[in-house]
Design a protein around this motif. Structure first.
Motif, PDB file in Angstrom:
ATOM      1  N   GLN A   1      -0.888   6.849  13.565  1.00 27.94           N
ATOM      2  CA  GLN A   1      -1.424   4.784  12.830  1.00 27.94           C
ATOM      3  C   GLN A   1      -2.807   5.324  12.228  1.00 27.94           C
ATOM      4  O   GLN A   1      -4.117   6.045  13.063  1.00 27.94           O
ATOM      5  CB  GLN A   1      -1.598   3.578  13.825  1.00 27.94           C
ATOM      6  N   THR A   2      -3.351   5.668  11.047  1.00 30.01           N
ATOM      7  CA  THR A   2      -4.791   5.836  10.426  1.00 30.01           C
ATOM      8  C   THR A   2      -3.913   5.634   8.974  1.00 30.01           C
ATOM      9  O   THR A   2      -3.370   5.343   8.233  1.00 30.01           O
ATOM     10  CB  THR A   2      -4.753   7.489  10.912  1.00 30.01           C
ATOM     11  N   ASP A   3      -5.397   5.960   8.112  1.00 30.69           N
ATOM     12  CA  ASP A   3      -5.681   6.117   6.735  1.00 30.69           C
ATOM     13  C   ASP A   3      -4.932   7.003   6.329  1.00 30.69           C
ATOM     14  O   ASP A   3      -5.556   8.800   6.613  1.00 30.69           O
ATOM     15  CB  ASP A   3      -6.992   5.511   6.604  1.00 30.69           C
TER      16      ASP A   3
ATOM     17  N   PHE B   1       3.767  11.219   4.738  1.00 34.74           N
ATOM     18  CA  PHE B   1       4.367  10.128   4.004  1.00 34.74           C
ATOM     19  C   PHE B   1       4.015   8.573   5.188  1.00 34.74           C
ATOM     20  O   PHE B   1       3.307   8.432   5.704  1.00 34.74           O
ATOM     21  CB  PHE B   1       6.169   9.774   4.285  1.00 34.74           C
ATOM     22  N   PRO B   2       3.303   7.877   4.016  1.00 32.58           N
ATOM     23  CA  PRO B   2       3.193   6.413   4.237  1.00 32.58           C
ATOM     24  C   PRO B   2       4.372   5.708   4.060  1.00 32.58           C
ATOM     25  O   PRO B   2       5.551   6.195   4.031  1.00 32.58           O
ATOM     26  CB  PRO B   2       2.378   6.336   2.681  1.00 32.58           C
ATOM     27  N   SER B   3       4.347   4.333   4.256  1.00 35.16           N
ATOM     28  CA  SER B   3       5.687   3.329   4.729  1.00 35.16           C
ATOM     29  C   SER B   3       5.890   2.584   3.287  1.00 35.16           C
ATOM     30  O   SER B   3       5.523   1.661   2.548  1.00 35.16           O
ATOM     31  CB  SER B   3       5.597   2.094   5.437  1.00 35.16           C
TER      32      SER B   3
ATOM     33  N   THR C   1       7.087  -0.751   1.500  1.00 37.95           N
ATOM     34  CA  THR C   1       7.191  -1.865   2.575  1.00 37.95           C
ATOM     35  C   THR C   1       5.926  -2.374   2.111  1.00 37.95           C
ATOM     36  O   THR C   1       5.473  -3.638   2.845  1.00 37.95           O
ATOM     37  CB  THR C   1       7.403  -1.470   4.037  1.00 37.95           C
ATOM     38  N   GLY C   2       5.126  -2.545   1.445  1.00 32.85           N
ATOM     39  CA  GLY C   2       4.098  -3.523   1.082  1.00 32.85           C
ATOM     40  C   GLY C   2       3.936  -4.002   0.088  1.00 32.85           C
ATOM     41  O   GLY C   2       5.280  -5.474   0.027  1.00 32.85           O
ATOM     42  N   VAL C   3       3.666  -4.009  -0.897  1.00 32.16           N
ATOM     43  CA  VAL C   3       3.920  -4.950  -1.706  1.00 32.16           C
ATOM     44  C   VAL C   3       4.927  -5.038  -2.775  1.00 32.16           C
ATOM     45  O   VAL C   3       5.729  -5.410  -3.235  1.00 32.16           O
ATOM     46  CB  VAL C   3       2.662  -4.475  -3.240  1.00 32.16           C
TER      47      VAL C   3
ATOM     48  N   SER D   1       2.709  -2.819  14.354  1.00 32.30           N
ATOM     49  CA  SER D   1       3.988  -3.137  14.431  1.00 32.30           C
ATOM     50  C   SER D   1       5.004  -2.661  13.628  1.00 32.30           C
ATOM     51  O   SER D   1       5.861  -1.935  14.103  1.00 32.30           O
ATOM     52  CB  SER D   1       3.942  -4.637  14.012  1.00 32.30           C
ATOM     53  N   ASP D   2       4.188  -1.761  13.020  1.00 34.98           N
ATOM     54  CA  ASP D   2       4.756  -0.636  11.466  1.00 34.98           C
ATOM     55  C   ASP D   2       5.495   0.660  13.007  1.00 34.98           C
ATOM     56  O   ASP D   2       6.207   1.046  12.415  1.00 34.98           O
ATOM     57  CB  ASP D   2       3.896   0.045  10.343  1.00 34.98           C
ATOM     58  N   ARG D   3       4.046   0.768  13.159  1.00 34.95           N
ATOM     59  CA  ARG D   3       4.487   2.019  14.174  1.00 34.95           C
ATOM     60  C   ARG D   3       5.904   2.040  15.742  1.00 34.95           C
ATOM     61  O   ARG D   3       5.727   2.488  15.510  1.00 34.95           O
ATOM     62  CB  ARG D   3       2.723   2.518  14.656  1.00 34.95           C
TER      63      ARG D   3
HETATM   64  P1  ADP Z   1       4.489  -1.111  -2.150  1.00 31.21           P
HETATM   65  O1  ADP Z   1       3.981  -0.627  -3.526  1.00 31.21           O
HETATM   66  O2  ADP Z   1       5.719   0.929  -1.918  1.00 31.21           O
HETATM   67  O3  ADP Z   1       5.098  -1.503  -1.098  1.00 31.21           O
HETATM   68  P2  ADP Z   1       2.040  -1.068  -0.786  1.00 31.21           P
HETATM   69  O4  ADP Z   1       1.350   0.561  -0.563  1.00 31.21           O
HETATM   70  O5  ADP Z   1       1.676  -1.710  -1.143  1.00 31.21           O
HETATM   71  O6  ADP Z   1       3.470   0.692  -1.369  1.00 31.21           O
HETATM   72  O7  ADP Z   1       2.543  -0.669   0.959  1.00 31.21           O
HETATM   73  C1  ADP Z   1       3.259   1.162   1.510  1.00 31.21           C
HETATM   74  C2  ADP Z   1       2.903   0.927   2.666  1.00 31.21           C
HETATM   75  O8  ADP Z   1       0.939   2.145   3.115  1.00 31.21           O
HETATM   76  C3  ADP Z   1       2.599  -0.604   4.017  1.00 31.21           C
HETATM   77  O9  ADP Z   1       2.915  -0.307   4.844  1.00 31.21           O
HETATM   78  C4  ADP Z   1       0.433   0.145   3.404  1.00 31.21           C
HETATM   79  O10 ADP Z   1       0.121  -1.169   4.783  1.00 31.21           O
HETATM   80  C5  ADP Z   1       0.610   1.418   3.812  1.00 31.21           C
HETATM   81  N1  ADP Z   1      -0.648   1.294   3.938  1.00 31.21           N
HETATM   82  C6  ADP Z   1      -1.661   0.889   2.594  1.00 31.21           C
HETATM   83  N2  ADP Z   1      -2.696   1.346   2.531  1.00 31.21           N
HETATM   84  C7  ADP Z   1      -2.769   2.861   3.479  1.00 31.21           C
HETATM   85  C8  ADP Z   1      -3.841   3.695   3.497  1.00 31.21           C
HETATM   86  N3  ADP Z   1      -4.776   4.192   2.810  1.00 31.21           N
HETATM   87  N4  ADP Z   1      -3.245   4.786   4.985  1.00 31.21           N
HETATM   88  C9  ADP Z   1      -1.384   4.053   4.891  1.00 31.21           C
HETATM   89  N5  ADP Z   1      -1.261   3.438   4.671  1.00 31.21           N
HETATM   90  C10 ADP Z   1      -1.455   2.646   3.851  1.00 31.21           C
END
Ligand code: ADP
Length: 168
Positions: free
Chosen positions: A6-8, A111-113, A116-118, A155-157
């Motif tokens: 869980q990090t940036d 990989f980010p998730s 699952t955001g926007v 919660s994602d973690r």
């Molecule tokens: P998408 O448009 O594919 O849904 P988003 O950027 O809106 O992409 O969200 C994808 C995931 O990345 C979400 O879980 C969001 O919380 C997460 N996220 C946003 N900023 C960061 C970051 N700096 N590092 C890691 N994950 C991030």
């Protein structure tokens, strides 16, 4: 090897971080915006030469000011209820990103998730697609040494940890 942290994602020192981009590859919000801010303006200039990217596909650039050597830009599907190929397209994002890593001799990828955001893909389903697709790819490719799933929230973690522990 697969790990969950869980990090940036922009802070990681790996061969490639994956960007959850949009089809224009010209930047956006969320993780995309964070990656462009940390990488600096050369990343956007490079992305502008790539002609965009289709949903499910992936393209690679240098990491510029990031600690990561490369950025693999992939475009996740926007969730529209699940009946428009979203699960398959999300699996394509993970497979095509890993394939690009192999083709470029990369060994560590984070990989980010994706989606699952926007893009609103439900986290429980998305994280099971992510973990099964990555596991299946690694079973066939020992060139990749480490895949990191980077979660932004507690919660994602928890979702990723339980999906990996369940073995699915
Ligand atoms: P998408 O448009 O594919 O849904 P988003 O950027 O809106 O992409 O969200 C994808 C995931 O990345 C979400 O879980 C969001 O919380 C997460 N996220 C946003 N900023 C960061 C970051 N700096 N590092 C890691 N994950 C991030």
């Amino acid at each position: 090897m697969i790990e969950v942290i869980q990090t940036d994602i922009t802070t990681l020192d790996v061969d490639a971080i994956v960007n959850a981009a949009n089809t224009s590859l010209l930047g956006g919000g969320g993780v995309d915006g964070a990656i462009h801010r940390a990488a600096g303006p050369k990343l956007l200039a490079k992305c502008a030469t790539l002609g965009g990217c289709k949903t499910g596909n992936a393209k690679i650039t240098p990491g510029y000011n990031l600690s990561a050597k490369h950025v693999i830009h992939t475009v996740g599907p926007v969730w529209r209820g699940g009946g428009r190929g979203e699960p398959e397209l999300l699996a394509d994002c993970y497979r095509n990103s890993l394939q690009l890593a192999v083709e470029n001799g990369l060994k560590t990828i984070a990989f980010p998730s994706i989606s699952t955001g926007v893009y609103r893909f439900p986290i429980d389903r998305a994280c099971r697609i992510a973990t099964t697709t990555v596991k299946a790819f690694l079973a066939d490719h020992d060139e990749i040494e480490k895949v990191t799933f980077v979660c932004f929230s507690n919660s994602d973690r928890a979702e990723y940890e339980s999906a990996l522990a369940e073995g699915n």
